[in-house]
Scaffold this motif. Structure first.
Motif, PDB file in Angstrom:
ATOM      1  N   ARG A 126      10.350  19.794  26.674  1.00 13.14           N
ATOM      2  CA  ARG A 126      11.445  19.666  25.696  1.00 13.14           C
ATOM      3  C   ARG A 126      12.391  20.858  25.756  1.00 13.14           C
ATOM      4  O   ARG A 126      13.581  20.703  25.536  1.00 13.14           O
ATOM      5  N   LEU A 160      16.541  20.126  26.589  1.00 12.82           N
ATOM      6  CA  LEU A 160      17.259  20.326  25.334  1.00 12.82           C
ATOM      7  C   LEU A 160      18.074  21.620  25.375  1.00 12.82           C
ATOM      8  O   LEU A 160      19.196  21.682  24.867  1.00 12.82           O
ATOM      9  N   SER A 192      22.059  21.423  24.917  1.00 16.40           N
ATOM     10  CA  SER A 192      22.659  22.066  23.739  1.00 16.40           C
ATOM     11  C   SER A 192      23.576  23.221  24.122  1.00 16.40           C
ATOM     12  O   SER A 192      24.487  23.570  23.373  1.00 16.40           O
ATOM     13  N   SER A 234      24.472  15.221  17.769  1.00 19.61           N
ATOM     14  CA  SER A 234      23.063  14.819  17.749  1.00 19.61           C
ATOM     15  C   SER A 234      22.188  15.792  18.525  1.00 19.61           C
ATOM     16  O   SER A 234      21.091  16.153  18.079  1.00 19.61           O
ATOM     17  N   ALA A 287      19.297  18.113  16.921  1.00 20.16           N
ATOM     18  CA  ALA A 287      17.936  18.052  17.454  1.00 20.16           C
ATOM     19  C   ALA A 287      17.454  19.442  17.880  1.00 20.16           C
ATOM     20  O   ALA A 287      16.313  19.828  17.600  1.00 20.16           O
TER      21      ALA A 287
END
Length: 115
Positions: free
Chosen positions: A50, A54, A58, A72, A76
């Motif tokens: 993850r 991510l 991001s 979103s 997250a």
């Protein structure tokens, strides 16, 4: 989006991604164990799975897109970091608490600046 927040958000994302890469290469770096158990290895691989995607998303998406998809992803990422704060607090890891708190704040700041 206020472009000022893009760079600190990117730095935070790079640090998070680097943490995932370090965990993948050296699993004992997160747990501090001298001998990594199968359970620790499993959870460190989950962290890596993850953290890397991510972190990349991001950090990069806000530079190119500012719609609901980016919002979103930032939300997250902030949620994951907030959970890391709680995990670090439970473990007594002050560095994890501080680092994840900063990341949570920066991701949320970028999220709200998209509005």
């Amino acid at each position: 989006m206020q472009t000022f927040w893009l760079i600190p958000n990117l730095v935070t994302s790079v640090v998070s991604t680097a943490g995932g890469i370090i965990a993948l290469i050296n699993p004992s770096s997160l747990s501090g164990s001298k001998k990594v158990t199968d359970g620790e290895l499993y959870y460190q691989r989950m962290y890596t799975a993850r953290a890397i995607p991510l972190g990349i998303l991001s950090g990069i998406l806000p530079f190119y897109f500012q719609g609901p998809m980016t919002s979103s992803v930032l939300l997250a990422a902030a949620a994951v970091q907030a959970f890391d704060v709680a995990i670090g607090a439970g473990k007594g890891d002050q560095g994890m608490v501080v680092g994840a708190s900063v990341a949570t704040i920066l991701h949320m700041t970028c999220f709200f600046s998209l509005k």
